[in-house]
Each structure stands twice: as structure tokens, then as C-alpha cells.
Design a protein around this motif. Structure first.
Motif, PDB file in Angstrom:
ATOM      1  N   MET A 109      35.915  31.571  25.362  1.00 21.44           N
ATOM      2  CA  MET A 109      36.107  31.984  26.747  1.00 21.44           C
ATOM      3  C   MET A 109      34.785  32.361  27.401  1.00 21.44           C
ATOM      4  O   MET A 109      34.489  31.945  28.526  1.00 21.44           O
ATOM      5  CB  MET A 109      37.075  33.171  26.808  1.00 21.44           C
ATOM      6  N   MET A 117      38.566  26.626  30.865  1.00 19.31           N
ATOM      7  CA  MET A 117      38.925  28.042  30.749  1.00 19.31           C
ATOM      8  C   MET A 117      40.440  28.228  30.787  1.00 19.31           C
ATOM      9  O   MET A 117      40.992  29.067  30.051  1.00 19.31           O
ATOM     10  CB  MET A 117      38.292  28.839  31.894  1.00 19.31           C
ATOM     11  N   ASP A 121      41.760  27.338  27.484  1.00 20.40           N
ATOM     12  CA  ASP A 121      41.442  28.412  26.542  1.00 20.40           C
ATOM     13  C   ASP A 121      42.444  29.561  26.662  1.00 20.40           C
ATOM     14  O   ASP A 121      42.969  30.058  25.659  1.00 20.40           O
ATOM     15  CB  ASP A 121      40.031  28.914  26.801  1.00 20.40           C
ATOM     16  N   ARG A 122      42.737  29.989  27.885  1.00 16.68           N
ATOM     17  CA  ARG A 122      43.684  31.087  28.094  1.00 16.68           C
ATOM     18  C   ARG A 122      45.114  30.667  27.722  1.00 16.68           C
ATOM     19  O   ARG A 122      45.882  31.472  27.182  1.00 16.68           O
ATOM     20  CB  ARG A 122      43.646  31.545  29.550  1.00 16.68           C
TER      21      ARG A 122
END
Length: 367
Positions: free
Chosen positions: A105, A166, A169-170
């Protein structure tokens, strides 16, 4: 009496047709024209093959709109540039220095801030120099304009791809936590970063190259910097212009619209999963997504303003062109480091300690 021989363009049925003729200028008040056509009319393609009519320099007219306010704008833009560069550098320093932040992140956050710093360094220094020394419009070579448009739009498109990375990733961290280490390994993160920068560079490079090689009938850009769509609008029309518009639309779809749709889909799934969990855990998970969402909304607002400006045919209104240029330059570069520096505890806490140590060393009376 004066006779001028040459090749002249006629707009017939929306297509530029070239005719070889002689023009007879009479000495009396009324002007006489005598046009001779020894050969069939030449098409636009034939003109490119026979004559070197490519524009070698362009004029940026955006600065003319700011000349009356340069005493206010120069210190304001200088302060914005220094703030953006220093804040980006501080957050990057914290991420690089702390081993605990060497996670996917924060790697993507560092890449996005590096992207922002590079974009600011591409636009601000030249703009500040022109505000300080230039009085009106600015002349630039076609190659310099093409290079600037390629860098700016490549970095802008890479920002959307980084935001999509991102979001992924989350999504994996919250919805598929057991597969996080496998899906976001160091090799996968490195490959994602390479794709985020390489794909826009290639696609935007193709769009810029098509726009640059097309014949130009205009040489004026009503903006503060060069951009792809303004280069396309310099064209004379015809198949070359249509190809440039199509490829630019394809590039925009692949590097902006699709990543934006993926970001919206990912955070929608995260929000739905958090609704089904306990409030404490879901609140913590959503807080880790908030900075990314704010930055995504920041970039999206600038892109929507740019698209609406073009779709509403405001390109011939210099004031609106300059306003959009300033919006796209200022908003992301200033707000991005603020969002990540103030809304991510993992970055905010070490950043405060770093600034505290610096202030302590420089305080008077301290050894």
C-alpha cells in the motif's frame, strides 16, 4: 501588376484540396484573380508528399490571459510549487526510511507522490519562468511541445492506474486477507508498478506521435502548456485528424475510464463487505481507504472538468482554457501530499516526529 505562383488550399465538402495556380494582382482598387490549373487538384496527402509544410513552432496563448495578474500569480504559484515539492519529498522520505512502511500500500502511495512531483517539475518551472520574463504569448518548438504533452499525459494516466492498483490492494487486504501475501508479493508489486508507468507511456506516446505527424493548419494553443487534444485540434482535418481523435479516445478509455471504473467497483465491494462485519473492524478498514478515495475524487474532478470543457466546445474561449489549465496543475499537486500526510496515521506519526526533531535541533539555546 504582380503575379504570385504557388499552391493554395480550398475547403471543398469538408476536405482540404490543394490547387496549383497563379494569382494576378491588378494595380487598380479592385483586385483581379486569374487562376490557372495546369494539373489536377492535389489532395492533402499529395501536399504532404510534395511540400514540407509541417509547423516547426507553436504559440501558447494562455500566458497572455495572465499577464495582468502576474504579480499575484507568480508568488502564489511559486509557493504552491515549493509546498508540493517539499511535502511530496517529506512523505517519500518517511516511507523510504521506515522499514515498517515497506508494504504494498505504501509503495503505491510513494509511486503516486513521485508521479505528482515529476508532473509538478514538468509544468511549474517553465510556467514560473514565463510569468517572470515573458510579456505575452510564448513560442515553443513543436518537438518541445510534443515532449511536454507526452510527459504530462503519461504521468496523469499513470496516476489513475496507480489508484487502481491501490484499490486492488485494499480489496485484497479487506475482502481476501488470506490471499494477500500471494497476490501482492514483491514481484507482483514490481510488475504492477512497471505496467502503471509503461502502458500510459506507450499509449500516450502513440497518440502524441499521430497528432504531431498530422498536417497542421493552426499554430496557436490557448493553454498554459501543451496537451494532446490541443495538438490534435491544430490539424487540418481529414483522415489524419480522425485517426488522432480515435486513438486519443482509446488511450483515455484504457488509462482513465477503465481504471476509474475498477476503483469504483473495488471500493463498492469493500463497502458492502464492511457493512456485513462488526462496526469496529469495518470502521478501521474504511479509514485505510479514505485517503485513496479522496485522492481518486481529486483526480476524477480534474478529469471531469477537462472533459466537460472540451465537450462543451469551450476551446475557443481563452479564459476558460487558462482556468482549466490552472485547475489541473494546482489541485492534484497541492492536495495529494496533504491528504496522505494528514489522513494516514502510519505516515503522520513518523512525519511529526521527524519535523519535531528538526525543530528541536534548530531551536535557539539548544545544544
Amino acid at each position: 501588376m504582380l503575379v504570385i505562383r504557388g499552391v493554395f488550399g480550398l475547403q471543398l465538402s469538408g476536405e482540404l484540396v490543394l490547387v496549383s495556380c497563379s494569382v494576378l494582382l491588378c494595380s487598380d482598387p479592385s483586385t483581379c484573380f486569374l487562376c490557372l490549373l495546369p494539373e489536377p487538384p492535389m489532395t492533402e496527402a499529395a501536399l504532404n508528399a510534395s511540400l514540407d509544410v509541417a509547423q516547426t513552432s507553436l504559440t501558447l496563448e494562455g500566458l497572455r490571459q495572465l499577464s495582468a495578474h502576474r504579480l499575484i500569480l507568480f508568488p502564489f504559484l511559486l509557493l504552491a510549487f515549493v509546498f508540493a515539492l517539499c511535502s511530496d519529498s517529506l512523505v517519500l522520505l518517511v516511507i523510504c526510511a521506515r522499514r515498517g512502511l515497506h508494504r504494498p500500500m505504501f509503495v503505491f502511495v510513494a509511486a503516486l507522490l513521485l508521479n505528482s512531483a515529476l508532473g509538478s517539475s514538468t509544468i511549474y518551472p517553465r510556467l514560473l519562468w514565463e510569468l517572470l520574463w515573458e510579456d505575452g504569448s510564448v513560442r515553443v518548438t513543436l518537438s518541445a511541445c510534443v515532449g511536454q504533452a507526452w510527459v504530462i499525459y503519461s504521468l496523469g494516466a499513470a496516476s489513475f492506474l496507480l489508484l487502481a492498483a491501490m484499490a486492488f490492494d485494499r480489496y485484497v487486504a479487506i475482502c481476501l486477507p488470506l490471499r494477500y501475501a500471494a497476490l501482492l508479493s514483491p514481484r507482483a508489486v514490481a510488475a504492477a508498478l512497471l505496467c502503471c508507468w509503461l502502458i500510459p507511456a506507450v499509449l500516450v506516446g502513440g497518440a502524441v506521435l499521430i497528432a504531431a505527424r498530422a498536417p497542421h493548419c493552426r499554430a496557436q494553443i490557448n493553454r498554459l502548456y501543451c496537451d494532446v487534444y490541443s495538438l490534435i485540434r491544430l490539424g487540418c482535418g481529414g483522415n489524419a485528424a480522425k485517426l488522432g481523435e480515435f486513438f486519443a479516445l482509446f488511450t483515455f478509455t484504457a488509462t482513465v475510464l477503465l481504471p476509474a471504473a475498477f476503483v469504483i467497483f473495488s471500493y463498492s465491494c469493500i463497502f458492502f463487505v464492511c457493512l456485513c462485519r462488526a462496526r469496529a473492524s469495518s470502521g478501521k478498514a474504511l479509514r485505510t481507504c479514505l485517503p485513496h478515495l479522496l485522492v481518486f475524487l481529486n483526480y476524477s474532478a480534474c478529469s471531469v472538468a477537462e472533459v466537460l470543457w472540451r465537450r462543451l466546445q469551450a476551446a475557443h474561449q481563452p479564459a476558460s482554457s487558462v482556468l482549466i489549465s490552472l485547475l489541473v496543475v494546482l489541485v492534484p499537486s497541492v492536495l495529494n501530499p496533504v491528504v496522505y500526510g494528514l489522513n494516514m496515521d502510519a505516515i503522520t506519526a513518523p512525519l511529526r516526529r521527524l519535523l519535531g526533531r528538526v525543530a528541536h535541533r534548530e531551536a535557539p539555546g539548544k545544544v
